[in-house]
Structure formats: C-alpha cells, structure tokens
Design a protein around this motif. Structure first.
Motif, mmCIF file in Angstrom:
data_model
loop_
_atom_site.group_PDB
_atom_site.id
_atom_site.type_symbol
_atom_site.label_atom_id
_atom_site.label_comp_id
_atom_site.label_asym_id
_atom_site.label_seq_id
_atom_site.Cartn_x
_atom_site.Cartn_y
_atom_site.Cartn_z
ATOM 1 N N UNK A 1 0.821 -1.212 0.000
ATOM 2 C CA UNK A 1 0.000 0.000 0.000
ATOM 3 C C UNK A 1 0.851 1.256 0.000
ATOM 4 N N UNK A 2 0.349 2.304 -0.574
ATOM 5 C CA UNK A 2 1.007 3.601 -0.530
ATOM 6 C C UNK A 2 2.197 3.703 -1.471
ATOM 7 N N UNK A 3 2.977 4.770 -1.269
ATOM 8 C CA UNK A 3 4.118 5.069 -2.132
ATOM 9 C C UNK A 3 5.365 4.392 -1.572
ATOM 10 N N UNK A 4 6.104 3.716 -2.442
ATOM 11 C CA UNK A 4 7.342 3.071 -1.997
ATOM 12 C C UNK A 4 8.547 3.857 -2.515
ATOM 13 N N UNK A 5 9.486 4.144 -1.616
ATOM 14 C CA UNK A 5 10.709 4.850 -2.022
ATOM 15 C C UNK A 5 11.864 3.861 -1.924
ATOM 16 N N UNK A 6 12.439 3.550 -3.062
ATOM 17 C CA UNK A 6 13.497 2.535 -3.102
ATOM 18 C C UNK A 6 14.811 3.201 -3.544
ATOM 19 N N UNK A 7 15.865 3.062 -2.761
ATOM 20 C CA UNK A 7 17.142 3.629 -3.212
ATOM 21 C C UNK A 7 17.671 2.875 -4.444
ATOM 22 N N UNK A 8 18.166 3.629 -5.398
ATOM 23 C CA UNK A 8 18.732 2.998 -6.592
ATOM 24 C C UNK A 8 20.165 2.572 -6.367
ATOM 25 N N UNK A 9 20.760 1.919 -7.415
ATOM 26 C CA UNK A 9 22.206 1.702 -7.478
ATOM 27 C C UNK A 9 22.702 0.413 -6.842
ATOM 28 N N UNK A 10 21.870 -0.278 -6.049
ATOM 29 C CA UNK A 10 22.405 -1.507 -5.432
ATOM 30 C C UNK A 10 21.340 -2.564 -5.164
ATOM 31 N N UNK A 11 21.855 -3.778 -4.970
ATOM 32 C CA UNK A 11 21.021 -4.909 -4.586
ATOM 33 C C UNK A 11 21.797 -5.762 -3.600
ATOM 34 N N UNK A 12 21.286 -6.952 -3.324
ATOM 35 C CA UNK A 12 21.967 -7.839 -2.368
ATOM 36 C C UNK A 12 22.147 -9.231 -2.961
ATOM 37 N N UNK A 13 23.277 -9.835 -2.618
ATOM 38 C CA UNK A 13 23.497 -11.211 -3.075
ATOM 39 C C UNK A 13 22.620 -12.142 -2.240
ATOM 40 N N UNK A 14 22.597 -13.420 -2.663
ATOM 41 C CA UNK A 14 21.780 -14.392 -1.921
ATOM 42 C C UNK A 14 22.218 -14.497 -0.461
ATOM 43 N N UNK A 15 23.538 -14.303 -0.217
ATOM 44 C CA UNK A 15 23.992 -14.337 1.183
ATOM 45 C C UNK A 15 24.090 -12.932 1.779
ATOM 46 N N UNK A 16 23.221 -12.046 1.275
ATOM 47 C CA UNK A 16 22.970 -10.748 1.923
ATOM 48 C C UNK A 16 24.106 -9.738 1.869
ATOM 49 N N UNK A 17 25.012 -9.903 0.862
ATOM 50 C CA UNK A 17 26.046 -8.881 0.718
ATOM 51 C C UNK A 17 25.575 -7.787 -0.228
ATOM 52 N N UNK A 18 25.821 -6.518 0.158
ATOM 53 C CA UNK A 18 25.421 -5.409 -0.686
ATOM 54 C C UNK A 18 26.361 -5.306 -1.881
ATOM 55 N N UNK A 19 25.793 -5.136 -3.086
ATOM 56 C CA UNK A 19 26.607 -4.988 -4.298
ATOM 57 C C UNK A 19 26.036 -3.838 -5.127
ATOM 58 N N UNK A 20 26.916 -2.970 -5.627
ATOM 59 C CA UNK A 20 26.408 -1.877 -6.475
ATOM 60 C C UNK A 20 26.428 -2.288 -7.952
ATOM 61 N N UNK A 21 25.566 -1.593 -8.702
ATOM 62 C CA UNK A 21 25.473 -1.839 -10.140
ATOM 63 C C UNK A 21 26.575 -1.079 -10.876
ATOM 64 N N UNK A 22 26.809 -1.432 -12.140
ATOM 65 C CA UNK A 22 27.763 -0.629 -12.938
ATOM 66 C C UNK A 22 27.180 0.736 -13.275
ATOM 67 N N UNK A 23 27.831 1.469 -14.148
ATOM 68 C CA UNK A 23 27.408 2.826 -14.539
ATOM 69 C C UNK A 23 25.912 2.895 -14.834
ATOM 70 N N UNK A 24 25.304 4.005 -14.451
ATOM 71 C CA UNK A 24 23.866 4.165 -14.679
ATOM 72 C C UNK A 24 23.050 3.405 -13.656
ATOM 73 N N UNK A 25 23.638 3.190 -12.467
ATOM 74 C CA UNK A 25 23.079 2.316 -11.450
ATOM 75 C C UNK A 25 21.636 2.551 -11.052
ATOM 76 N N UNK A 26 21.233 3.820 -10.841
ATOM 77 C CA UNK A 26 19.855 4.063 -10.417
ATOM 78 C C UNK A 26 18.889 3.791 -11.552
ATOM 79 N N UNK A 27 19.318 4.076 -12.793
ATOM 80 C CA UNK A 27 18.497 3.744 -13.955
ATOM 81 C C UNK A 27 18.256 2.232 -14.017
ATOM 82 N N UNK A 28 19.277 1.475 -13.643
ATOM 83 C CA UNK A 28 19.151 0.012 -13.658
ATOM 84 C C UNK A 28 18.114 -0.429 -12.639
ATOM 85 N N UNK A 29 18.203 0.121 -11.400
ATOM 86 C CA UNK A 29 17.220 -0.234 -10.370
ATOM 87 C C UNK A 29 15.803 0.060 -10.870
#
Lengths: 455, 455
Positions: B174-202
């Motif tokens: 419900x409602x508006x979701x604000x999601x930070x761009x530029x990164x995700x998490x591996x299966x074992x919960x490690x933060x990893x950033x995307x290559x160039x244009x990261x927020x566009x990728x998210x």
C-alpha cells in the motif's frame, strides 16, 4: 621497343582471321612475341577446337571410336591450310603430334590435359608457317623451349619463378616467335595446362619474362566499356584503366578477360593494351600501373552483377562482445563458404555471399549453427541481390561522387539496400534488389557518363 | 495504471529539488514506485555525495582521519532535513547506518562498495519522511526487502532472474514506496552496487518486476534532442523513439543516460519516458518497443562522436582467400581490441576501432602481426576520424535518405571517408575527418530537420 601480342580464340578461328592476325603482326616490327589461343567458334553453332579435343580424350579413355572426332579436328586445320595455300606437311605434323599424345603410354595419367593443349600448339604451327610463306622470319616455339616451367597441377598449373630468367633469353632470338598459349611444362617435362584464361596467362608470363614494353591483348571488342553493353547500348569506351580499377571492375560483371590471368604482367608493371583484331586501328584500352595524368573524382567504370545474397544477424549488445564477428565468420570458414563483404552495425552484421557459395542445403546448417553457437536474436537470409560497383582511383577523395550516385538511384526510384564505401580506395559498392539492376545502372551511366558532370 | 518513477542526482540535490520531486509524485496517484539517486551537485563547484562517500571509504582504509569528510556528508542531509522541516532522528539514522558500514568487521572485504550506496539509501529515507510529513502513505523500502537479488560482483552487479517474482509482490504494497537505486543484495545478503547508470538500472528492474505500464525517468533535460545541442543550438526534441533507435543513438554521442541500464525494461517491453524534474509539464520523450504509427523514411536523430580510427589492410586477391577476414579479426581479439565495424572491399578491408581501444603502443604490435602473419601488401592506420549515425526505423526502405544525406555532406564540402549502410536496419553510418564533424552535422540537421523535407 619489344611487344608481346596475344590473339584469342575468335581471332584465329579460320584462315581469314589468321590473315588479319598476320597483317597486324607485320604492320609493327616491334611485335616479335606472338601468343595464340586455339581456334574458336566460326559461327554461333560451331564447336571450339579445344572442346573437340576434350571430346576426343574422353572417348579414347572410354575405349569408344575416336575417328570421327579426330577427323573433325584435322579438317579444321586442313581447311585453314588450304585457304592459306600452305603445305599439307603441316597437317601431317599436327596429326602425328595428336596421335603421339593419344597413344603414348607414358602420358596415360595426364593424357586429357596434354590433348587439351593441342589446339593452341597446332595453331601456332599454322601461323608460323603462314608468316614464313609471306617471307617473314617466323619460328614456332614450344613453351618448353620458351622456358615456361610450371607446377605439377593439371588444369591449374602455376608458373615457377625460375621461368622468367629462361624466358628473358628469348630476347636474343631473331625474327618473330609464335608461342602456343595455355600450357607449360613441369621440371620433369610433363605438359600442364593453365587454369581459366590460359592463353592470357602465357602472354602475361612471356611479357614479364622478356620485360616487354607492352603486352597487347587482341580480342573481338574495340575496348573495355565503362558499363555492361547488355545494359546500356553503345556505352563509352575506356581509354585508360589502372590495374586496381581493372581488378575491381572484373569482380562484378566485366568479362573481357580474367583479370587474374594478367597477374604476371601486373607484377612486372608492364602496360597491357586491349585491342580488336577486327579493328586494329582503334586505340583500345590501356591498363597501366599508374595513370600518367591522375584524374581526381572521376568514375571510370560501372560494374554490376547479380547473384548475391545477404545473411543478416542481429544480437542485442553485439558490439560489446569481443570476437563476435570473428566467430560468425569462423562458422562460414568451417562450412567452406567464401564471403564477399561483412559490414556491421552496432548490434547487427550482414555478410554478403555469392549465391553459388551458399546453396539452400547449406543455408539450414549455417543458420542453425549461428542460432545455437552465437545465441543471436535474429538471423535471416535475403536472396536475389545485385551488386553495383563504381570504380575510379581517387574517386573517394571528392564528396561529389557519393551525392551524385545516390541521386542516380533516387532518380531511378531504386532503393539502396547496402552501401559500402571507404573499405576500398578505388570503389564504392551498392547492393540493390536484382530486378532493379538495369534501371539503376542506366541511371548511374546517365549521371556519370552522359551528363559529363564534373565531380 | 502502475508507474515507476526514477529521479536522478540533480533532481534530488537539495531540499527545493526534493519539494519538486514530492510535488511530481503527488500529482499522479499512479506514481507508486519511486527510485532515487544520491544527491548530486547543487552548483558546478559542489561535490556529489557519492564522491564524498568514496573519499570517506578510501581515507578509512588508509587509516587517515575521516571526521571531516563524514561531517560534510552528514551536513548535506542535515541541511536538507532542516529545510524540509523534518525530524533530526532521520539524520541520526543515516549517521548510524554509515557508521555501521564503516566499522562492521564483516564488511571489511567489501566496505567501499557498501559505503558508495549510502547516498541513495539515505536520500530514500529523507524523501519517504518528507512525503509522510505531507500526509502521504510513504515507505522506505530497502532493495533487499524489494527483492533485488544480484550476482556477487562489487561495482558490476548483475540482477538475477529470480528477483522479478519477488519484486512482483510489491504490487500489493500500500502507498508510495521509495526505493534507493544503485544496489542490490546477493543471496547471502552482501550489498553490491550496479555498474554505470546504477539508479536507472534499479528503476528498470523494478519496472520489469512489477510489470509497470510506464517507467518515467526524470532528469534535468526536457527530452532527448534529435542532435547534439553542443553542435546545433536549440535542436528539435524527439517525442517518440523506439528501443532500437535509442540504442543506435546512444552509441555515438547521446548521453542522456546509459542505454544498457534500460535493458530490463526493454526486455519486458515497458515504455520508458524521459522527463524533466524542473519542467514536468513537458511531455518528454517516449521510448517504446514499437511505434504506434510507423513512419517510413524519416530520420529521427543524428548521433555523432569523435575518437575513432581506421585500420586499413590491402592484399591482392584477398577476396579469394577463405578466412582472411576471420584471421585479421582474430589478431585483434588476441590483442584484446574490440572493433566497431569491419567493412571490406575486393582486395581490402578496413576495421573501425575506438581510439582508446588502440593506443599507440598496441598499434606497433598489431601492424607487425598483420604484416607477418597475413602477408599483406599494405597496412595503415588513419586516426582522427568521427562517426555520424543517421537513425530511424524504416529509414532504409526509402531511396531519399541516401541521396539527401550525401547531398548534405556535399553542401558542407565534407568528404565522406566511409559509408556503412545496410548492415543495420535502423541506421546509416558515415565516417569523416574529426575536424569536419560540426559542419557536417549542422548540414545534416538542416536537411532533415529544418527543411522538413518529406523523404
């Protein structure tokens, strides 16, 4: 001045042609080295002597009766000799030589190739006898004695470099030399014929060997035309071409001769002149290493040919994939397919292939391999393409040619499927649909040769 | 209707920009999925928050004092929060999170990558708090909770397919979701950033995952222009582009965003809209899979870029040599050189390469290998080339474009070094000398966009 003159099959088809040839030879005392082909067709329904010789060889091999074919061959030369009022002893010599090839046990592995060469060999004997009868000092010279040493490849002999030193000695020979074209001998004295364009090859080898000032190639056309005369009526003649231009023109539809036959002459930078036996006063076309007066921005010829296809492959992010182009071409190499051009875009690549290199049954295999091994988004084949080449050294250094040629296509309402400019310094290539070839070529001819636009 | 809206760094640089963003979000209730970048520069001399975070990470690694840098980062967010009249608790949370990353022993191998992502993460917290303060139901959603699962490649994370199923569940939120761009998490919960244009990728991943009707990409330009605005003043805006066209335009000089960032959206056929945060009333540029009303024969954009070179190779009888092209490209592959295009003629081939792929020291090696391994007649390198691409689907199916474009070059007295048409269905490529780029592009713009010629 030393000139080598080569006369093609139509130039020596009968006695009246041989009289013309003799007159051409006698009209210029520099014409000392004469190469002849076998007698060609006298009319559309006639059979070339070489074809009769092939028939003779095949019948002999199959143990069939050969008398009829042999009689036809002998009769061709007998008629010539009668009409040239020469001694029948020449025909006896020709007959003995052919019989020698036909029944020599040592020739059994290579009999057909030796027989094929008898048309040139016999004609050289006839011509030298005729020149002698006119009071000229003329000698028949066998290629063995001329020094043409070749590789052991029947029907595909390659001249060996050591030939040239031997041939150079011919310069000291007195009088006119008549050398049969189309064959040479291996180091162990086996006769071998050249590939397509055989007499042209002999002429080019002799010209290179004696370091001739000019190699005259007598055919049955006045010159090389700037466009296919089957598409444009009475097209302009080309007075001068460079080797490079000739090579590009030969690629797509110019069939005056096999350009590869001239390689020995090209390498030795000997100018070649294309002339007409039936109209020797005409200047003909000079083919030279470098143009004396370089002309910039001029189209010298338009070549065109049908029978191409385009293999189109697209894959998202193709251009980020190092090796994609190489892998695609590797599949074609694996399948034994020779390609012509491979222009590529960002995410796509086209490969232009001659139709006969890519039969339908290979199409299936190649498409399947491309799909499976290269994981592409799309692969399609577009058949029925024609290629048009605009040829001219220095043409690419002006901006006028590009805009005028594309305007010519637009004028003819012909859509350009492909443009390939800049990979060659001498030509621009256009791909269009086959059925639009004639009107496109006519329009290009109009723009570049009839309007005489300075570009 | 479900829309994903992404706001770039300049759109969230300070409190006043965040107010604009909030207004945009609130003006359309379909804008439920919001992706944000880290705060960008507020002025030309300002420093991006992400650059400050990188500095912080490097100093920490080198055991240098970090207080100054950390203070600068916190101050950026503190100022925002003050100006937006939000509680300081948010800044405490941001500070704690950054300290957590900075001092967590378990992060020591990947600390920099985690730190780099803190700008987006913090801004998402600020924006959701601000929307809440305006009475909106807004939630900060961590990429882990959103379901963005990625490969274990710091700075070059690739999204895993299993993400999409998880992300689809966000539709029920419900409602508006604000999601930070530029990164995700591996299966074992490690933060990893995307290559160039990261927020566009998210944004593209979320749009594909929730099967959005539209992905809005808010930047600081009104739309994509049909030509580089540094070359042509006030150029026309493009209202609609296809993915393919965008891809070809991005190749040479269009830098609105990294086209590869949009791949997830393209694959899911979700339309993308480029809009201006400072001028949201403007329609912007739609990027679609297929044009609703296909237009034939129209150039939609002119892309151009400098920094290319051409490697030219010629060899007599090259086109008879099966595998020559493949062998030439193999040498480039061996040397790790990615090439752009490889148009070929009869006896010659050119390979177009980006300058930075082919530094002078590699030039020596490559030329030597080509000479020795391929026995060519000539190999030369021409530097300082520019490429111009005319882009438009269906453009190649008319003859007008070829003649008008070449005319445009002629009008500008620019010589065309290379034309590559037909390998791509969407573009024609021209190669010219670098120093003639501006006048050539201006002339093309004049012909295709100012004269409004129907082609």
């Amino acid at each position: 001045m030393m000139k080598v003159a080569k006369f093609g099959g139509s130039s020596v088809a009968d006695a009246s042609m041989i009289q013309k040839v003799a007159q051409i030879i006698r009209s210029d005392q520099d014409r000392k080295f004469i190469i002849v082909s076998a007698p060609g067709k006298r009319s559309k329904t006639d059979i070339k002597v070489t074809d009769l010789l092939v028939e003779l060889g095949k019948k002999h091999e199959a143990n069939e009766a050969v008398d009829d074919v042999k009689a036809k061959i002998i009769e061709r030369f007998q008629t010539m000799i009668n009409n040239l009022a020469l001694s029948s002893a020449i025909v006896d010599d020709i007959k003995d030589t052919i019989d020698g090839v036909l029944y020599d046990e040592s020739l059994k592995d290579n009999r057909l190739d030796s027989l094929k060469a008898m048309g040139e060999d016999s004609l050289a004997k006839v011509l030298s006898a005729y020149l002698q009868s006119l009071g000229e000092e003329a000698t028949y010279i066998n290629p063995r004695d001329a020094g043409i040493i070749v590789s052991d490849e029947p029907g595909n002999a390659q001249v060996l470099d050591e030939s040239y030193e031997k041939i150079y000695r011919l310069r000291d020979h007195k009088g006119i030399m008549i050398i049969p074209g189309f064959f040479g001998f291996t180091k162990d004295q086996k006769l071998m014929t050249f590939p397509r364009g055989g007499s042209d090859i002999t002429g080019a080898i002799i010209a290179a060997g004696i370091k001739a000032d000019l190699y005259e190639n007598f055919t049955d056309v006045d010159s090389v035309y700037c466009v296919n005369p089957n598409i444009v009526e009475n097209p302009k003649e080309i007075s001068e071409l460079t080797y490079k231009e000739m090579r590009e023109l030969s690629y797509a539809g110019f069939s005056v001769f096999q350009d590869e036959a001239l390689i020995p002459a090209f390498k030795a930078k000997i100018p070649v002149c294309i002339k007409n036996t039936n109209n020797p006063e005409k200047e003909g076309t000079m083919i030279v290493s470098d143009r004396k007066n370089p002309i910039t921005g001029t189209v010298v010829g338009i070549a065109s040919d049908k029978g191409f296809l385009s293999l189109y492959v697209s894959k998202y992010l193709m251009n980020r994939e190092i090796g994609f182009g190489k892998n695609l071409l590797q599949i074609l190499v694996d399948e034994g397919i020779s390609f012509e051009h491979a222009p590529s875009g960002i995410d796509d690549m086209s490969v232009i292939i001659r139709k006969d290199e890519f039969p339908k049954e290979k199409e299936q295999v190649v498409i399947k391999r491309i799909q499976e091994e290269l994981d592409v988004d799309m692969v399609t084949v577009e058949r029925d393409l024609a290629m048009i080449m605009l040829v001219g050294e220095g043409m690419n250094s002006t901006y006028g040619v590009a805009s005028q040629s594309t305007q010519a296509f637009a004028n003819a309402s012909v859509n350009i499927e492909m443009i390939n400019q800049g990979s060659s310094e001498v030509s621009v290539m256009f791909g269009i649909k086959e059925d639009e070839l004639e009107k496109a070529v006519q329009s290009l001819y109009h723009v570049f040769f009839e309007n005489k636009i300075k570009v």
